[in-house]
Design a protein around this motif. Structure first.
Motif, PDB file in Angstrom:
ATOM      1  N   GLU A 221       0.826  -1.211   0.000  1.00  0.00           N
ATOM      2  CA  GLU A 221       0.000   0.000   0.000  1.00  0.00           C
ATOM      3  C   GLU A 221       0.865   1.268   0.000  1.00  0.00           C
ATOM      4  N   ARG A 224       2.247   1.532  -3.501  1.00  0.00           N
ATOM      5  CA  ARG A 224       1.162   1.997  -4.377  1.00  0.00           C
ATOM      6  C   ARG A 224       0.974   3.511  -4.237  1.00  0.00           C
ATOM      7  N   GLU A 228       1.095   6.091  -7.174  1.00  0.00           N
ATOM      8  CA  GLU A 228      -0.131   6.739  -7.639  1.00  0.00           C
ATOM      9  C   GLU A 228      -0.254   8.183  -7.181  1.00  0.00           C
TER      10      GLU A 228
END
Ligand code: NAD
Ligand code: ZN
Ligand code: ZN
Length: 389
Positions: A221, A224, A228
């Motif tokens: 996470e 990510r 992102e």
């Protein structure tokens, strides 16, 4: 008032404690509206910072409303909304005049303790052990803010707490870490750690003109979010040899700058990781410099190793030969937050930075002990917790 109080390693409790009072004419009392848990708080939580005492109120990322002022604070009014920087600085000493606020020489009443360990003392810090002053922290309903005529920055209407709260620490910290990299056009920057500091270091490196930022962690996470929200290329250190991979990605040369946004509680793979765990547990080193060693070994000749990650005392097997023979520059420090608050507030106002993207959890102050457990154990993909008193 209620406050998050340290009782020992991994033992925090919400206690009722006396309200803070004005002690000096340059103090203010702030009624806290938002506060956050920092990666630096984990070092207190996990018992790695000496001179913590039962009863200490922790927390150094906070903001709120001015409810009381000492007679010499002329720049603030009762009712002003302010963000408070985590280092306490007088604004008038040799170091403050050089804008080296986190090493102010007038704000640590326990300077003698720090001098024993570090040779000289840095500034006082809110809620961060007796070594840096024993000041009550900001995970509470109220806090006393010394040198309130220098530190707190007034927040204009129209900006929410969550947009500006991280001006207190992690946004300037990520920014100063990137600024230290002397980024030139085309630069490749590698960042160890995709926690809040790592995320803002990545974003700041791009703001300052980096061509490519490569970010390293192992939690999906966090990787990510780095891809992102912060636009990094990511590497999972549990799956590959980081130094080798970075060389490969940079034509064999290595990144122009390397940022250690991990600090003393780095996690290591295999035998190397076990080595530091054992030495730290036995008190033979005070931190596990796994990310730092990699940052040094990976950095290109003549490059910069920037270290926002916190270290406390003495480390083992730092490759000094690599630093010396390859002309590396090391830059580090507790962040000189006061230097960055206004320019970064401007960047938030004009939309260049949105600090809210890193918030994953919002909780009541009363749930702070549970929040620490979650953040420390990376439960529920927790990356940043904001607490509401
Ligand atoms: P955090 O604990 O959320 O993030 C640390 C990250 O490092 C985690 O995601 C973890 O998985 C990762 N990590 C652990 N071992 C690694 C390794 N070997 N390689 C790559 N990544 C690894 O904390 P944070 O809030 O982002 O803070 C990061 C560091 O910055 C802490 O040491 C904190 O004390 C420090 N800090 C310094 C200042 C300052 O003024 N210099 C201010 C704030 C925080
Ligand atoms: Zn912090
Ligand atoms: Zn000073």
């Amino acid at each position: 008032m209620r406050a998050n109080v340290w009782h020992g390693k991994r033992d925090l409790r919400i206690d009722n404690v006396p309200d803070p009072e004005i002690l000096n004419p340059r103090d203010a009392i702030v009624k806290i509206t938002s506060t956050a848990i920092c990666g630096s708080d984990l070092h207190l939580y996990n018992g790695f910072v000496p001179t913590m005492e039962k009863g200490d109120i922790i927390g150094h990322e906070f903001m709120g409303e001015v409810v009381e002022l000492g007679s010499e604070v002329k720049n603030l009014k009762i009712g002003d909304r302010v963000v408070v920087p985590f280092p306490i600085a007088c604004g008038r000493c040799f170091f403050c005049e050089e804008q080296l606020y986190s090493v102010c020489e007038n704000s640590n009443p326990n300077a003698w303790m720090a001098e024993k360990m570090w040779g000289h003392s840095p500034a006082g810090i809110f809620g961060y052990s007796h070594l840096t002053g024993g000041y009550a922290g900001g995970q509470a309903e109220y806090a006393r803010v010394p040198f309130a005529d220098v530190g707190p920055i007034k927040i204009p209407d129209g900006l929410s707490d969550e947009q500006v709260l991280f001006l207190s620490d992690i946004l300037p910290t990520g920014y100063m870490a990137a600024e230290a990299c002397d980024i030139k056009p085309g630069a490749v920057v590698a960042v160890w750690g995709c926690g809040p500091v790592g995320q803002f270091a990545i974003q700041s490196a791009y703001l300052l003109g980096a061509e490519q930022v490569i970010a390293i962690d192992r939690f999906p996470e966090r990787l990510r979010m780095a891809r992102e929200k912060s636009r990094a290329i990511t590497l999972n250190y549990a799956e590959l040899d980081v130094v080798g991979a970075l060389k490969e990605m940079t034509g064999g040369r290595g990144p122009d700058a390397c940022i250690d946004a991990v600090g003393l509680e780095a996690h290591g793979m295999g035998a190397a990781g076990a080595y530091d765990r054992v030495k730290q547990a036995l008190g033979l080193e005070t931190g596990r410099p796994i990310a730092l060693r990699e940052a040094i070994m990976a950095c290109r000749n003549g490059g910069v190793v920037s270290i926002p990650g916190v270290y406390g005392g003495f480390l083992d097997k730092i490759p000094m030969g690599s630093i010396m023979n390859r002309s590396l520059t090391i830059r580090t420090g507790q962040t000189h937050v006061q230097r960055y608050m206004k320019p970064l507030l401007e960047r938030i106002r004009n939309g260049e930075i949105d600090p809210t993207v890193i918030i994953t959890h919002r909780m009541a102050l009363d749930d702070a002990p549970r929040g620490f457990e979650m953040f420390a154990n990376k439960e529920d993909e927790c990356i940043k917790i904001v607490l509401k008193p």
